[in-house]
Design an enzyme around this catalytic site. Structure first.
Site, short mmCIF file in Angstrom:
data_model
loop_
_atom_site.label_atom_id
_atom_site.label_comp_id
_atom_site.label_asym_id
_atom_site.label_seq_id
_atom_site.Cartn_x
_atom_site.Cartn_y
_atom_site.Cartn_z
N THR A 103 0.84 -1.21 0.00
CA THR A 103 0.00 0.00 0.00
C THR A 103 0.87 1.26 0.00
O THR A 103 0.57 2.23 -0.70
CB THR A 103 -0.91 0.01 1.24
OG1 THR A 103 -1.66 -1.20 1.24
CG2 THR A 103 -1.84 1.19 1.27
N HIS A 111 2.04 1.83 -3.42
CA HIS A 111 0.99 2.44 -4.27
C HIS A 111 0.93 3.95 -4.02
O HIS A 111 0.79 4.74 -4.95
CB HIS A 111 -0.38 1.83 -3.98
CG HIS A 111 -0.52 0.41 -4.40
ND1 HIS A 111 -0.34 0.00 -5.70
CD2 HIS A 111 -0.84 -0.71 -3.71
CE1 HIS A 111 -0.52 -1.31 -5.78
NE2 HIS A 111 -0.82 -1.76 -4.57
N CYS A 121 -15.69 2.68 14.00
CA CYS A 121 -16.52 3.75 14.56
C CYS A 121 -17.06 3.43 15.95
O CYS A 121 -17.35 4.34 16.73
CB CYS A 121 -17.66 4.07 13.60
SG CYS A 121 -18.99 2.85 13.58
N CYS A 176 -21.60 1.43 14.83
CA CYS A 176 -22.41 0.82 13.76
C CYS A 176 -22.88 -0.57 14.19
O CYS A 176 -22.44 -1.11 15.21
CB CYS A 176 -21.62 0.75 12.47
SG CYS A 176 -20.32 -0.50 12.49
N CYS A 205 -16.75 -3.10 10.03
CA CYS A 205 -17.25 -1.72 10.19
C CYS A 205 -17.18 -0.99 8.86
O CYS A 205 -16.12 -0.93 8.24
CB CYS A 205 -16.42 -0.99 11.24
SG CYS A 205 -16.82 0.77 11.34
N ILE A 219 2.59 -11.68 1.97
CA ILE A 219 1.40 -12.24 2.62
C ILE A 219 1.19 -13.70 2.20
O ILE A 219 0.89 -14.57 3.03
CB ILE A 219 0.16 -11.36 2.35
CG1 ILE A 219 0.40 -9.96 2.95
CG2 ILE A 219 -1.08 -11.98 2.94
CD1 ILE A 219 -0.73 -8.98 2.76
N ASP A 255 3.68 -18.19 -8.33
CA ASP A 255 4.14 -16.81 -8.56
C ASP A 255 4.95 -16.84 -9.85
O ASP A 255 5.11 -17.90 -10.48
CB ASP A 255 4.98 -16.28 -7.38
CG ASP A 255 4.94 -14.75 -7.26
OD1 ASP A 255 5.46 -14.09 -8.17
OD2 ASP A 255 4.37 -14.23 -6.30
N ARG A 266 10.88 -15.11 -4.45
CA ARG A 266 9.79 -15.19 -3.48
C ARG A 266 9.28 -16.63 -3.33
O ARG A 266 8.89 -17.04 -2.23
CB ARG A 266 8.66 -14.25 -3.90
CG ARG A 266 9.07 -12.80 -3.67
CD ARG A 266 8.01 -11.81 -4.01
NE ARG A 266 8.20 -10.57 -3.26
CZ ARG A 266 7.37 -9.55 -3.30
NH1 ARG A 266 6.28 -9.60 -4.05
NH2 ARG A 266 7.61 -8.47 -2.60
N GLY A 291 -6.33 -10.83 -2.23
CA GLY A 291 -5.74 -9.96 -3.25
C GLY A 291 -6.77 -8.98 -3.80
O GLY A 291 -7.95 -9.34 -3.94
N TYR A 319 -10.94 -8.98 4.56
CA TYR A 319 -10.41 -7.62 4.70
C TYR A 319 -9.80 -7.45 6.09
O TYR A 319 -10.44 -7.77 7.09
CB TYR A 319 -11.54 -6.60 4.48
CG TYR A 319 -11.09 -5.16 4.56
CD1 TYR A 319 -10.03 -4.71 3.79
CD2 TYR A 319 -11.73 -4.26 5.42
CE1 TYR A 319 -9.60 -3.39 3.87
CE2 TYR A 319 -11.31 -2.94 5.50
CZ TYR A 319 -10.25 -2.51 4.73
OH TYR A 319 -9.83 -1.20 4.81
P1 NAD Z 1 2.48 -8.36 -3.41
O1 NAD Z 1 2.05 -7.46 -4.51
O2 NAD Z 1 3.83 -8.20 -2.81
O3 NAD Z 1 2.35 -9.88 -3.86
C1 NAD Z 1 1.59 -10.32 -4.95
C2 NAD Z 1 2.39 -11.42 -5.63
O4 NAD Z 1 1.58 -11.97 -6.66
C3 NAD Z 1 3.68 -10.92 -6.29
O5 NAD Z 1 4.79 -11.64 -5.77
C4 NAD Z 1 3.44 -11.19 -7.78
O6 NAD Z 1 4.62 -11.56 -8.45
C5 NAD Z 1 2.42 -12.33 -7.71
N1 NAD Z 1 1.67 -12.52 -8.97
C6 NAD Z 1 1.34 -11.62 -9.92
N2 NAD Z 1 0.68 -12.23 -10.93
C7 NAD Z 1 0.56 -13.54 -10.59
C8 NAD Z 1 -0.03 -14.67 -11.22
N3 NAD Z 1 -0.66 -14.58 -12.39
N4 NAD Z 1 0.03 -15.86 -10.58
C9 NAD Z 1 0.64 -15.97 -9.38
N5 NAD Z 1 1.23 -14.93 -8.74
C10 NAD Z 1 1.18 -13.74 -9.33
O7 NAD Z 1 1.35 -8.23 -2.30
P2 NAD Z 1 1.21 -8.68 -0.76
O8 NAD Z 1 1.65 -7.55 0.10
O9 NAD Z 1 1.77 -10.03 -0.51
O10 NAD Z 1 -0.36 -8.73 -0.71
C11 NAD Z 1 -1.07 -9.69 -1.46
C12 NAD Z 1 -2.35 -9.12 -2.04
O11 NAD Z 1 -3.27 -8.81 -0.98
C13 NAD Z 1 -2.19 -7.81 -2.83
O12 NAD Z 1 -3.10 -7.82 -3.91
C14 NAD Z 1 -2.58 -6.76 -1.81
O13 NAD Z 1 -3.04 -5.57 -2.44
C15 NAD Z 1 -3.70 -7.46 -1.08
N6 NAD Z 1 -3.97 -7.03 0.29
C16 NAD Z 1 -5.25 -7.13 0.72
C17 NAD Z 1 -5.58 -6.83 2.03
C18 NAD Z 1 -6.98 -7.01 2.50
O14 NAD Z 1 -7.28 -6.60 3.61
N7 NAD Z 1 -7.83 -7.62 1.71
C19 NAD Z 1 -4.58 -6.38 2.91
C20 NAD Z 1 -3.26 -6.31 2.46
C21 NAD Z 1 -2.97 -6.64 1.15
ZN ZN Z 2 -18.38 0.62 13.02
#
Ligand code: NAD
Ligand code: ZN
Length: 341
Positions: free
Chosen positions: A40, A43, A93, A96, A107, A175, A195, A200, A262, A286
């Site tokens: 994040t 980004h 909050c 809610c 929330c 993650i 991956d 990794r 993701g 989430y």
């Molecule tokens: P990251 O971007 O470091 O890891 C994503 C991995 O996916 C990368 O290593 C990338 O090479 C791989 N990838 C890309 N295309 C691929 C494919 N076709 N097949 C297999 N692997 C592929 O992200 P992260 O920090 O490990 O987080 C994982 C995901 O979770 C991200 O999308 C992130 O935005 C999301 N996220 C969600 C929450 C939530 O609360 N839902 C919280 C944190 C992160």
């Molecule tokens: Zn709330």
């Protein structure tokens, strides 16, 4: 105090002096010891569409941290000055339906530190006391610094029963790597992770994945066939990549379960036959459950979960640019920044 700031709309960050955070009666002031870099933050640094839509500069970024309490509001009774804490970065909050039902991770009014208000890439951060998570002494600070993504992995990996099951994880980011370790720790049968990044995938293997697949070179379907697996029982989507999600749905066993962490693009399409005819359960994940996920991850750490295997770099905050470059390159697990004493 020193902080890493998104000053203006557009790419880039500045490490500069900003005013100390203000503190309410129910807040504590924390002197930050370490802050970890999250996707994040990247980004926000790069200023992609999501960041442009979401972030209002100037903003102190960062939400993964550990530090020590140095001051507390008059209403804060449960914590002591000097105590080492991490904190849930989602400030909910409290009023809610979901907050009052004891499910504050749902929330709809959540405010995220480092996204919607000033965050943890700073020498000091003020947090509501109810968001704190005390860190037990045996847990090193460089691991407590990234409880937040450890919690994303734990929330997702513990959503469905994986004991004795064949698990597919798409995406070996930090993650996905941690999730592979958790599935191993709690007794999944096969833990297959995909991956395109060999560095990794190797970290995932070290963490406990039983089979890694570089989808640039190998076919997921072929590997499963060679392993004698007719279908995947539990899928953890951790890439945010539509192709990875579709590949996963193709190989799910009938009645299988898929937890989606993701962040998929809004125009992602899937073959709905896979969901409907196979009777799949799809569940969005989430954040972290407050605070059951925090409890589980702390206890896993205290009972030998090898979280340190995903930590590849600890750097000084002054070298943050190097840390962000590493994250961009993908040649890293977690990168943690240390603040001066
Ligand atoms: P990251 O971007 O470091 O890891 C994503 C991995 O996916 C990368 O290593 C990338 O090479 C791989 N990838 C890309 N295309 C691929 C494919 N076709 N097949 C297999 N692997 C592929 O992200 P992260 O920090 O490990 O987080 C994982 C995901 O979770 C991200 O999308 C992130 O935005 C999301 N996220 C969600 C929450 C939530 O609360 N839902 C919280 C944190 C992160
Ligand atoms: Zn709330």
């Amino acid at each position: 105090m020193k902080a890493l700031v998104k000053k203006h709309a557009g790419p880039g960050l500045c490490l500069e002096d900003v005013p100390m955070p203000s503190m309410g009666h129910n807040d504590v002031l924390i002197k930050v010891e370490m802050t970890a870099i999250c996707g994040t933050d990247l980004h926000i640094e790069q200023w992609d569409d999501w960041a442009a839509r979401t972030i209002q500069p100037p903003l102190v970024i960062g939400h993964e941290f550990v530090g020590h309490i140095v001051d507390k509001g008059v209403e804060v009774t449960d914590y002591t000055i000097g105590q080492r804490v991490s904190a849930e970065g989602h400030i909910t909050c409290g009023v809610c339906r979901n907050c009052r039902a004891g499910t504050p991770h749902l929330c709809p009014n959540t405010i995220g530190i480092g996204v919607n208000r000033d965050g943890a890439f700073a020498e000091y951060i003020s947090m509501p006391a109810r968001n704190l998570w005390p860190v037990p002494d045996p847990i090193p600070s460089e691991l407590a610094a990234f409880f937040d993504p450890f919690g994303n992995a734990a929330h997702c990996a513990l959503e469905f029963d994986v004991v004795g099951e064949d698990v597919l994880i798409t995406g070996a980011g930090p993650i996905g790597i941690i999730a592979a370790g958790i599935c191993r720790h709690i007794g999944a049968r096969n833990i297959i992770i995909t991956d395109l990044n060999d560095y990794r995938l190797q970290l995932a293997a070290d963490m406990g994945a039983t089979r890694t697949i570089n989808i640039g070179r190998e076919s997921l379907k072929q590997v499963l066939q060679d392993m004698g697996i007719t279908g995947i029982d539990v899928g953890l989507e951790m890439s945010g990549n539509p192709q990875a999600f579709n590949d996963m749905l193709d190989v799910m066993y009938h009645g299988g379960k898929v937890a989606l962490l993701g962040l998929l693009p809004s125009d992602t399409t899937i073959n709905w036959d896979n969901v409907i005819f196979k009777g799949l359960d799809l569940k969005g994940i989430y954040g972290r459950k407050m605070f059951e996920t925090w409890y589980k991850m702390t206890q896993m750490l205290l009972t030998g979960f090898p979280l340190q295997k995903v930590l590849t770099h600890v750097i000084d905050i002054d070298d943050y640019e190097q840390g962000f470059a590493l994250m961009k390159s993908g040649q890293c697990g977690k990168v943690v920044c240390r603040w001066g004493s």
